[in-house]
Design a protein around this motif. Structure first.
Motif, PDB file in Angstrom:
ATOM      1  N   ALA A  15     -21.036 -16.673 -35.555  1.00 40.03           N
ATOM      2  CA  ALA A  15     -21.828 -16.546 -34.434  1.00 40.03           C
ATOM      3  C   ALA A  15     -21.762 -15.839 -33.081  1.00 40.03           C
ATOM      4  N   ARG A  16     -20.417 -16.144 -33.236  1.00 39.05           N
ATOM      5  CA  ARG A  16     -20.049 -16.249 -31.652  1.00 39.05           C
ATOM      6  C   ARG A  16     -19.929 -13.894 -31.768  1.00 39.05           C
ATOM      7  N   ASP A  17     -19.652 -13.744 -32.891  1.00 37.62           N
ATOM      8  CA  ASP A  17     -18.694 -11.817 -32.762  1.00 37.62           C
ATOM      9  C   ASP A  17     -20.019 -11.435 -33.327  1.00 37.62           C
ATOM     10  N   PRO A  18     -20.786 -10.598 -33.139  1.00 36.27           N
ATOM     11  CA  PRO A  18     -21.851  -9.453 -33.122  1.00 36.27           C
ATOM     12  C   PRO A  18     -20.961  -8.136 -34.226  1.00 36.27           C
ATOM     13  N   ALA A  19     -19.718  -8.033 -34.487  1.00 39.67           N
ATOM     14  CA  ALA A  19     -19.119  -7.239 -34.778  1.00 39.67           C
ATOM     15  C   ALA A  19     -19.040  -8.054 -36.676  1.00 39.67           C
ATOM     16  N   ALA A  20     -18.887  -9.246 -36.248  1.00 44.46           N
ATOM     17  CA  ALA A  20     -18.587  -9.887 -37.694  1.00 44.46           C
ATOM     18  C   ALA A  20     -19.553  -9.738 -38.703  1.00 44.46           C
ATOM     19  N   ARG A  21     -19.327  -8.505 -40.043  1.00 41.84           N
ATOM     20  CA  ARG A  21     -20.553  -8.136 -41.133  1.00 41.84           C
ATOM     21  C   ARG A  21     -20.696  -9.243 -41.931  1.00 41.84           C
ATOM     22  N   SER A  22     -19.967  -9.319 -42.165  1.00 45.47           N
ATOM     23  CA  SER A  22     -20.294 -10.559 -43.578  1.00 45.47           C
ATOM     24  C   SER A  22     -19.328 -11.644 -43.382  1.00 45.47           C
ATOM     25  N   ARG A  23     -19.121 -12.825 -43.756  1.00 46.56           N
ATOM     26  CA  ARG A  23     -18.006 -14.120 -44.920  1.00 46.56           C
ATOM     27  C   ARG A  23     -16.602 -13.991 -45.237  1.00 46.56           C
ATOM     28  N   LEU A  24     -17.167 -12.528 -46.133  1.00 49.55           N
ATOM     29  CA  LEU A  24     -15.643 -12.250 -47.157  1.00 49.55           C
ATOM     30  C   LEU A  24     -15.648 -10.526 -45.458  1.00 49.55           C
ATOM     31  N   GLU A  25     -15.711 -10.367 -45.481  1.00 44.33           N
ATOM     32  CA  GLU A  25     -14.514  -9.718 -44.394  1.00 44.33           C
ATOM     33  C   GLU A  25     -13.915 -10.301 -42.824  1.00 44.33           C
ATOM     34  N   PHE A 180     -23.268 -18.261 -25.199  1.00 41.26           N
ATOM     35  CA  PHE A 180     -21.846 -18.128 -25.560  1.00 41.26           C
ATOM     36  C   PHE A 180     -21.440 -17.060 -24.048  1.00 41.26           C
ATOM     37  N   CYS A 181     -20.897 -17.192 -23.616  1.00 43.64           N
ATOM     38  CA  CYS A 181     -19.927 -15.810 -22.013  1.00 43.64           C
ATOM     39  C   CYS A 181     -18.635 -15.122 -22.555  1.00 43.64           C
ATOM     40  N   ALA A 182     -18.810 -14.034 -22.599  1.00 44.97           N
ATOM     41  CA  ALA A 182     -17.191 -13.152 -23.778  1.00 44.97           C
ATOM     42  C   ALA A 182     -16.938 -13.197 -22.637  1.00 44.97           C
ATOM     43  N   TYR A 183     -15.565 -13.633 -22.991  1.00 40.15           N
ATOM     44  CA  TYR A 183     -14.478 -14.023 -22.072  1.00 40.15           C
ATOM     45  C   TYR A 183     -14.158 -14.538 -21.204  1.00 40.15           C
ATOM     46  N   GLY A 184     -14.860 -15.632 -20.982  1.00 34.24           N
ATOM     47  CA  GLY A 184     -15.222 -16.592 -19.974  1.00 34.24           C
ATOM     48  C   GLY A 184     -16.165 -15.435 -18.737  1.00 34.24           C
ATOM     49  N   MET A 185     -16.045 -14.643 -18.595  1.00 34.88           N
ATOM     50  CA  MET A 185     -16.737 -13.863 -17.760  1.00 34.88           C
ATOM     51  C   MET A 185     -18.793 -14.195 -17.555  1.00 34.88           C
ATOM     52  N   PRO A 186     -19.094 -14.731 -16.760  1.00 24.55           N
ATOM     53  CA  PRO A 186     -20.332 -14.242 -16.789  1.00 24.55           C
ATOM     54  C   PRO A 186     -20.742 -12.879 -16.295  1.00 24.55           C
ATOM     55  N   THR A 187     -22.228 -13.367 -17.425  1.00 27.02           N
ATOM     56  CA  THR A 187     -22.942 -11.055 -17.735  1.00 27.02           C
ATOM     57  C   THR A 187     -23.554 -11.121 -16.468  1.00 27.02           C
ATOM     58  N   ASP A 188     -23.900 -12.277 -15.948  1.00 28.03           N
ATOM     59  CA  ASP A 188     -24.738 -11.691 -14.563  1.00 28.03           C
ATOM     60  C   ASP A 188     -23.584 -11.802 -13.302  1.00 28.03           C
ATOM     61  N   GLU A 189     -24.052 -11.283 -12.363  1.00 28.55           N
ATOM     62  CA  GLU A 189     -23.387 -10.866 -10.830  1.00 28.55           C
ATOM     63  C   GLU A 189     -23.005 -12.051 -10.606  1.00 28.55           C
ATOM     64  N   MET A 190     -21.370 -12.386 -10.292  1.00 35.48           N
ATOM     65  CA  MET A 190     -20.774 -13.621  -9.933  1.00 35.48           C
ATOM     66  C   MET A 190     -19.336 -12.552  -8.870  1.00 35.48           C
ATOM     67  N   PRO A 191     -19.789 -13.858  -8.193  1.00 40.28           N
ATOM     68  CA  PRO A 191     -19.351 -13.813  -6.819  1.00 40.28           C
ATOM     69  C   PRO A 191     -17.540 -13.568  -6.436  1.00 40.28           C
TER      70      PRO A 191
END
Length: 254
Positions: A15-25, A180-191
């Motif tokens: 659910a959190r990693d788009p690079a994961a292609r299969s459960r076996l992987e 979900f916020c990857a690397y703990g950094m918001p995707t939008d503009e952060m002050p």
């Protein structure tokens, strides 16, 4: 139970990693999964007082996964250690459910005394790569720690902190609480907290400068000096001759 936890871990990664292609992987190639399997085994041995065996399992897992998790640490369910290399979790650390840790994260202690020395991460916390949380501080539920931040104090729930030492920059938007916020950094503009402080200081200096110019540009008000006059008649001034000298006194014969 072990298989159920493993299934939860795999579903979380899918659910959190788009690079994961299969459960076996995921099972074969993700060191974070291997580290969690070794941790659960070492933690079970630790609780059964097989302390040396637990440490041997932990040390062996570190060699193969690059992750060092002390068997005495308490870790919840569905914890995702992404990329995994260089992660260190101390003995008295507590990690809640649905927490995400990236590579290079350190949950370290700063005291040599026995007792609680390491941080507590509540549910849903995200810690970016290279971040260090040092000491028995509590990271509130849903908080985010940005990459390379150094946390030396408690973090309120739902707050994003960045920098050295880490400072709060933005509170999580409730409308995007499930995002979900990857690397703990918001995707939008952060002050930027430093830039924000500098802007506030600049505005204050500008306001003070304008006030000084207003005061200097106003002509000074001259207050006339008034001499109080006596109600009595002034003393008589003796007459003078042409040379502005008083007249000579006449000699009086005896």
């Amino acid at each position: 139970m072990v298989l159920a936890r493993l299934k939860e871990d795999i579903d979380t990664i899918m659910a959190r990693d788009p690079a994961a292609r299969s459960r076996l992987e995921v099972v074969l190639c993700y060191p974070g999964v291997h580290a969690m399997i070794a941790y659960r085994l070492s933690h079970w041995c630790w609780k059964k007082d097989f302390r040396l065996v637990a440490r041997v399992i932990s040390a062996t897992a570190k060699v193969f996964t690059g992750v060092e998790i002390h068997p005495g640490a308490t870790i919840g369910r569905r914890v995702f250690i992404d990329h995994a290399t260089g992660v260190v979790i101390g003995e008295t650390a507590e990690v809640g459910n649905d927490v995400t840790l990236y590579q290079g994260v350190t949950l370290g202690g700063t005291s040599l005394e026995k007792g609680k020395r390491h941080p507590t991460l509540l549910d849903g916390v995200i810690v970016g790569s290279g971040a260090a949380i040092l000491g028995p501080h509590t990271i509130g539920a849903g908080a985010r720690v940005g990459a390379n931040a150094v946390v030396l104090d408690d973090v309120p729930p739902g707050v994003t902190v960045v920098g050295i030492p880490a400072k709060a920059v933005v509170r999580k938007d409730k409308t995007k609480a499930e995002e979900f916020c990857a690397y703990g950094m918001p995707t939008d503009e952060m002050p930027d907290p430093v830039a924000r402080a500098m802007d506030a200081l600049r505005d204050q200096i500008t306001a003070l400068s304008e006030r000084v110019r207003e005061l200097e540009g106003t002509p000074a008000t001259v207050v006339p000096l008034t001499v109080a006059r006596s109600e009595e008649e002034p003393p008589e001034v003796p007459p003078t001759d042409g040379n502005d000298q008083p007249p000579a006194k006449t000699a009086v014969s005896a």
